[in-house]
Scaffold this motif. Structure first.
Motif, PDB file in Angstrom:
ATOM      1  N   PRO A  92      16.022  28.518 -48.785  1.00 20.51           N
ATOM      2  CA  PRO A  92      17.355  27.755 -48.411  1.00 20.51           C
ATOM      3  C   PRO A  92      17.978  27.349 -49.672  1.00 20.51           C
ATOM      4  CG  PRO A  92      15.363  26.725 -47.588  1.00 20.51           C
ATOM      5  CD  PRO A  92      14.896  27.873 -48.350  1.00 20.51           C
ATOM      6  N   GLN A 115      36.975  22.337 -53.771  1.00 20.27           N
ATOM      7  CA  GLN A 115      38.011  23.543 -54.146  1.00 20.27           C
ATOM      8  C   GLN A 115      39.524  22.745 -53.404  1.00 20.27           C
ATOM      9  OE1 GLN A 115      38.954  26.520 -55.262  1.00 20.27           O
ATOM     10  NE2 GLN A 115      37.025  27.466 -55.743  1.00 20.27           N
ATOM     11  N   GLY A 161      20.209  30.177 -50.042  1.00 21.10           N
ATOM     12  CA  GLY A 161      21.357  30.037 -49.064  1.00 21.10           C
ATOM     13  C   GLY A 161      22.372  29.072 -49.453  1.00 21.10           C
ATOM     14  N   LEU A 162      22.034  27.917 -50.170  1.00 18.69           N
ATOM     15  CA  LEU A 162      22.727  27.156 -50.556  1.00 18.69           C
ATOM     16  C   LEU A 162      23.778  27.611 -51.612  1.00 18.69           C
ATOM     17  CD1 LEU A 162      23.423  23.847 -50.317  1.00 18.69           C
ATOM     18  CD2 LEU A 162      22.152  23.575 -52.396  1.00 18.69           C
ATOM     19  N   THR A 197      25.935  24.219 -45.589  1.00 16.99           N
ATOM     20  CA  THR A 197      26.268  23.173 -46.673  1.00 16.99           C
ATOM     21  C   THR A 197      26.927  23.644 -47.870  1.00 16.99           C
ATOM     22  OG1 THR A 197      24.232  22.391 -45.655  1.00 16.99           O
ATOM     23  CG2 THR A 197      25.188  20.922 -47.693  1.00 16.99           C
ATOM     24  N   GLY A 198      26.352  24.611 -48.375  1.00 17.18           N
ATOM     25  CA  GLY A 198      26.879  25.036 -49.807  1.00 17.18           C
ATOM     26  C   GLY A 198      28.588  25.273 -49.641  1.00 17.18           C
ATOM     27  N   PHE A 199      28.837  26.030 -48.412  1.00 11.37           N
ATOM     28  CA  PHE A 199      29.957  26.315 -48.115  1.00 11.37           C
ATOM     29  C   PHE A 199      31.241  25.146 -47.870  1.00 11.37           C
ATOM     30  CE2 PHE A 199      33.503  27.697 -45.043  1.00 11.37           C
ATOM     31  CZ  PHE A 199      33.968  28.770 -45.635  1.00 11.37           C
ATOM     32  N   LEU A 200      30.409  24.342 -47.365  1.00  8.83           N
ATOM     33  CA  LEU A 200      31.345  22.862 -47.070  1.00  8.83           C
ATOM     34  C   LEU A 200      31.553  22.201 -48.669  1.00  8.83           C
ATOM     35  CD1 LEU A 200      32.239  20.715 -45.337  1.00  8.83           C
ATOM     36  CD2 LEU A 200      29.814  19.628 -45.273  1.00  8.83           C
ATOM     37  N   PHE A 201      30.317  22.252 -49.256  1.00  9.89           N
ATOM     38  CA  PHE A 201      30.665  21.587 -50.527  1.00  9.89           C
ATOM     39  C   PHE A 201      31.687  22.459 -51.403  1.00  9.89           C
ATOM     40  CE2 PHE A 201      26.292  19.624 -51.109  1.00  9.89           C
ATOM     41  CZ  PHE A 201      26.379  18.813 -49.941  1.00  9.89           C
ATOM     42  N   ALA A 202      31.654  23.648 -51.577  1.00 11.12           N
ATOM     43  CA  ALA A 202      32.679  24.428 -52.310  1.00 11.12           C
ATOM     44  C   ALA A 202      34.004  24.207 -51.653  1.00 11.12           C
ATOM     45  CB  ALA A 202      32.134  25.779 -52.144  1.00 11.12           C
ATOM     46  N   VAL A 203      34.311  24.292 -50.664  1.00 12.01           N
ATOM     47  CA  VAL A 203      35.604  24.202 -49.562  1.00 12.01           C
ATOM     48  C   VAL A 203      36.043  22.608 -49.914  1.00 12.01           C
ATOM     49  CG1 VAL A 203      36.696  24.127 -47.764  1.00 12.01           C
ATOM     50  CG2 VAL A 203      35.234  25.979 -48.162  1.00 12.01           C
ATOM     51  N   ALA A 204      35.197  21.793 -49.940  1.00 10.59           N
ATOM     52  CA  ALA A 204      35.729  20.372 -50.219  1.00 10.59           C
ATOM     53  C   ALA A 204      36.193  20.210 -51.598  1.00 10.59           C
ATOM     54  CB  ALA A 204      34.472  19.509 -49.784  1.00 10.59           C
ATOM     55  N   ALA A 241      21.677  25.600 -44.649  1.00 11.54           N
ATOM     56  CA  ALA A 241      21.860  25.748 -46.136  1.00 11.54           C
ATOM     57  C   ALA A 241      23.055  26.465 -46.887  1.00 11.54           C
ATOM     58  CB  ALA A 241      20.652  26.025 -46.819  1.00 11.54           C
ATOM     59  N   ILE A 242      23.395  27.628 -46.001  1.00 11.26           N
ATOM     60  CA  ILE A 242      24.688  28.211 -46.420  1.00 11.26           C
ATOM     61  C   ILE A 242      25.966  27.227 -46.094  1.00 11.26           C
ATOM     62  CG2 ILE A 242      25.949  30.354 -45.930  1.00 11.26           C
ATOM     63  CD1 ILE A 242      23.251  31.864 -45.557  1.00 11.26           C
ATOM     64  N   PHE A 302      21.887  16.604 -39.390  1.00  9.24           N
ATOM     65  CA  PHE A 302      22.902  17.266 -40.383  1.00  9.24           C
ATOM     66  C   PHE A 302      24.241  17.155 -39.438  1.00  9.24           C
ATOM     67  CE2 PHE A 302      25.673  20.283 -42.126  1.00  9.24           C
ATOM     68  CZ  PHE A 302      25.550  20.153 -43.474  1.00  9.24           C
ATOM     69  N   LEU A 310      37.256  15.990 -45.076  1.00 11.40           N
ATOM     70  CA  LEU A 310      36.193  16.535 -45.863  1.00 11.40           C
ATOM     71  C   LEU A 310      35.348  15.918 -46.804  1.00 11.40           C
ATOM     72  CD1 LEU A 310      38.127  19.610 -47.162  1.00 11.40           C
ATOM     73  CD2 LEU A 310      35.847  19.676 -45.796  1.00 11.40           C
ATOM     74  N   GLY A 338      26.056  29.999 -50.237  1.00  6.51           N
ATOM     75  CA  GLY A 338      27.240  29.193 -49.442  1.00  6.51           C
ATOM     76  C   GLY A 338      28.337  28.813 -50.584  1.00  6.51           C
ATOM     77  N   LEU A 339      27.912  28.261 -51.691  1.00  8.09           N
ATOM     78  CA  LEU A 339      28.692  27.847 -52.543  1.00  8.09           C
ATOM     79  C   LEU A 339      29.699  28.955 -53.199  1.00  8.09           C
ATOM     80  CD1 LEU A 339      26.439  25.263 -54.943  1.00  8.09           C
ATOM     81  CD2 LEU A 339      28.505  24.990 -53.548  1.00  8.09           C
ATOM     82  N   LEU A 378      33.369  29.371 -52.868  1.00  9.69           N
ATOM     83  CA  LEU A 378      34.171  29.239 -54.160  1.00  9.69           C
ATOM     84  C   LEU A 378      35.207  30.519 -54.349  1.00  9.69           C
ATOM     85  CD1 LEU A 378      32.001  27.941 -56.934  1.00  9.69           C
ATOM     86  CD2 LEU A 378      33.997  26.926 -55.849  1.00  9.69           C
TER      87      LEU A 378
END
Lengths: 346, 110
Positions: free
Chosen positions: B3, A65, B6-7, A56-63, A53-54, B61, B29, B10-11, B15
């Protein structure tokens, strides 16, 4: 699995995609776990899931940005230029107002000085010349002619971008304005301004790219031509003239919009750019003749075609009676004893 | 719930750090994001179906992302990268939509 052939069996790729979007692995894993006596679903709080999950969030944010369209350098430069142009235009307007105020003050002082020096009373002469030179604002009856591009012409949407073609026939051109303004002079207009810019005898109507420029100042549509003079007479003379026919042709053929309206009280501003260029002695030395021998130099100015070419120098006011240099004009016709006529065929 | 936290974490990290992505990685990407979305919605549906399995989630995934990126890479080498990207987006988009529709049926019974 049914033993019968499905009618759409040849499209298994599409049917699996449409009907079973969930990974079959989930069902199989659940079946295995149930067979082993465990609950079908695992917890969602395992380390694996949280880490993913972390991720995924990182991927979304980086993409987001890195793929977001960044403001281009050109857009930034354009914005900066627009700001600067607007600021400078405001500055210019302020300075013009200041010039007008100071000019009025100077004229007052000049009148005062003339009075005190005891010379002949030149005030009315100066006033007359100033009017004809376009140096002072005028108010009176007149005509307002509003010209605008044809409605179909693409305006605004791509304003500021480079024109794709050289000429769009629905647009008002500088040539149109020249012809119409000259027609108005010919119809007896005494003072003309376009969008608040006074046309003096040196004013030129030209174009740069697609912008119409009057006296080096760009105009934006619509173009409002204000002409002072005898409303009825001007209209009667203008309509059948070449310029009037030309205007109606523009309207008929190219759908250029024009509105001609008369009014009892219109104002044209003074030409803020007017300045003293040529000074002439007023007739013979002060005192020997009356004010009747004053200059005639301004009289022909408004009749001159203000638009066609920037000919002639400014017929500015005479304010130095003691100036004895008689050779100030190019033509050399001026002599101290005769009314001088200032024409500068440049 | 964890989770989801966690998401969000991660966001926030992404950022905040704003790491610069190497140029050669940038074409992959968007495809990776779509593939990840597909896996995430598949997992959500599995949770609601009561058959969620963490290992299956992780494997689906990763394989989604890797295969999608590989298809785009292959397309780039063959000179049809943008067309293959479109194809991947269409397929994964259809899957995402039907998974979301299933989730919606679970949640709203409609």
């Amino acid at each position: 699995m049914s033993t019968e052939r499905r009618p759409d069996e040849s499209m298994t790729l599409l049917t699996t995609m449409m009907e079973r979007p969930l990974d079959a692995g989930y069902q199989e894993a659940a079946d295995r776990r149930i067979a082993a006596g465990l609950p079908g679903a695992t917890s969602t709080r395992t380390v694996l899931v949280v880490v993913l999950a972390i991720l995924t969030g990182f991927l979304f944010a980086v993409a987001a940005q890195s793929l977001r369209p960044k403001p281009t350098a050109a857009a930034a430069v354009k914005k900066e230029l627009v700001t600067r142009i607007e600021a400078l235009q405001k500055h210019g307007t302020d300075q013009e107002a200041k010039v007008a105020a100071l000019g009025k003050q100077v004229r007052d002082y000049e009148a005062l000085a003339l009075q005190q020096s005891g010379g002949t009373d030149l005030t009315s002469t100066i006033k007359d010349l100033e009017v004809q030179a376009g140096a002072v604002p005028l108010t009176g009856p007149g005509l307002t002619l509003t010209l605008d591009d044809a409605a179909s012409t693409d305006t605004g949407a791509d304003a500021g971008s480079r024109p794709s073609s050289g000429f769009q026939e629905g647009r008002v051109t500088s040539g149109d304005l020249q012809i119409i303004v000259n027609g108005l002079w010919g119809a007896g207009a005494e003072a003309i301004s376009i969008n608040g810019h006074r046309l003096s005898s040196t004013a030129a109507i030209r174009f740069a790219g697609q912008a119409i420029i009057v006296d080096f100042r760009p105009l934006s549509r619509p173009y409002v031509i204000t002409a002072l003079g005898d409303t009825q007479g001007m209209q009667q003379l203008f309509d059948p003239s070449f310029a009037g026919l030309y205007l109606s042709q523009l309207t008929d053929e190219y759908k250029i919009r024009s509105i001609l309206a008369g009014s009892d009280s219109l104002t044209v501003p003074g030409d803020s750019a007017a300045r003293l260029e040529v000074a002439e002695p007023v007739g013979p030395p002060v005192g020997s003749t009356g004010p009747g021998a004053t200059l005639q130099q301004g009289t022909s100015a408004p009749k001159r075609s203000a638009g066609a070419a920037p000919t002639g120098t400014s017929t500015s006011t005479t304010r130095s009676p003691s100036d004895t240099s008689s050779g100030a004009t190019d033509s050399g016709t001026g002599s101290p004893a005769s009314p001088t006529s200032e024409e500068n065929p440049s | 719930m964890i989770p989801v936290l966690g998401l969000v974490a991660g966001l926030a990290v992404g950022l905040f750090l704003d790491p610069s992505v190497p140029v050669w990685l940038q074409p992959y990407l968007p495809i990776a994001v779509i593939a990840a979305l597909d896996a995430v919605f598949g997992a959500l549906r599995a949770i609601l179906d009561g058959i969620f399995n963490d290992k299956v989630f992780v494997v689906s995934f990763l394989s989604n992302v890797v295969v999608a990126a590989f298809i785009v890479f292959l397309g780039d080498q063959l000179g049809v990268g943008s067309q293959l990207s479109t194809g991947v987006v269409v397929v994964l988009g259809v899957r995402i939509f039907s998974n979301v529709a299933s989730i919606r049926r679970h949640l709203f019974k409609a």
